[in-house]
Design a protein around this motif. Structure first.
Motif, PDB file in Angstrom:
ATOM      1  N   ARG A  95      -6.277  -6.954  -2.756  1.00 30.35           N
ATOM      2  CA  ARG A  95      -7.021  -6.194  -3.766  1.00 30.35           C
ATOM      3  C   ARG A  95      -6.006  -6.272  -5.066  1.00 30.35           C
ATOM      4  N   SER A 127      -2.745  -0.795  -8.014  1.00 27.11           N
ATOM      5  CA  SER A 127      -3.292   0.640  -8.445  1.00 27.11           C
ATOM      6  C   SER A 127      -3.307   1.181  -9.796  1.00 27.11           C
ATOM      7  N   GLN A 136      -7.290 -11.648  -8.209  1.00 28.64           N
ATOM      8  CA  GLN A 136      -5.828 -11.706  -8.463  1.00 28.64           C
ATOM      9  C   GLN A 136      -5.523 -12.966  -9.479  1.00 28.64           C
ATOM     10  N   ARG A 193       0.642  -1.208   0.069  1.00 28.38           N
ATOM     11  CA  ARG A 193      -0.073  -0.089  -0.170  1.00 28.38           C
ATOM     12  C   ARG A 193       0.913   1.164   0.057  1.00 28.38           C
ATOM     13  N   TRP A 224      -0.191  -1.466  -4.076  1.00 25.48           N
ATOM     14  CA  TRP A 224      -0.958  -2.674  -4.413  1.00 25.48           C
ATOM     15  C   TRP A 224      -1.614  -2.888  -2.891  1.00 25.48           C
ATOM     16  N   THR A 269      -7.087 -14.457  -4.288  1.00 24.04           N
ATOM     17  CA  THR A 269      -8.401 -13.788  -4.430  1.00 24.04           C
ATOM     18  C   THR A 269      -8.769 -14.052  -5.939  1.00 24.04           C
TER      19      THR A 269
END
Length: 143
Positions: A63, A66, A134, A44, A59, A131
């Motif tokens: 998630r 970005s 991903q 992040r 990132w 995820t």
């Protein structure tokens, strides 16, 4: 040319071409042995400065990056440099974001996008790429 990673060392992924890339978690202590010469950090916020050259990709955990274009640029550089340098890919825990990036590197190395997640899970960490988003990122990544 730099001394390569030990292919048997924890976190080291051997790509089909023979390139070696180390994945790891930034929250864990730095592994013993040689230091990376180049790293891609997926987080992040930027981390502490390192003694080696690195790229930061924004990132957030669980998630997607970005900046997808920035991720691609960093991973292409990592793949190119892994031919003769010690390259590392790292996020906080070393599993989701790192596994996703390693799967994208596998695609750059010739693994079909639909097989790249399984390739990384079998050779790096069983739970890599955490995820659905991903997984879709890897499946849509092109070499």
């Amino acid at each position: 040319m730099t001394e390569r990673w030990d292919a048997a060392a924890p976190g080291v992924l051997a790509l089909p071409s023979g390139r070696l890339v180390r994945g790891r978690g930034l929250r864990a202590p730095l592994p013993a042995g040689p230091l990376p010469t180049f790293a891609v950090h997926l987080a992040r916020r930027p981390g502490a400065p390192t003694d080696w050259e690195s790229r930061w990709v924004r990132w957030p955990d669980f998630r997607l990056p970005s900046d997808a274009a920035g991720l691609r640029t960093s991973l292409v550089e990592a793949w190119e440099r892994s031919a003769d340098e010690r390259v590392e890919v790292a996020c906080g825990g070393g599993t989701g974001r790192t596994g996703t990036a390693l799967a994208c590197l596998a695609v750059l190395d010739g693994v079909p996008p639909g097989d790249a997640v399984a390739f990384v899970r079998n050779r790096y960490r069983r739970r890599a790429v955490e995820t659905r988003g991903q997984r879709r990122l890897v499946e849509g990544f092109s070499g």
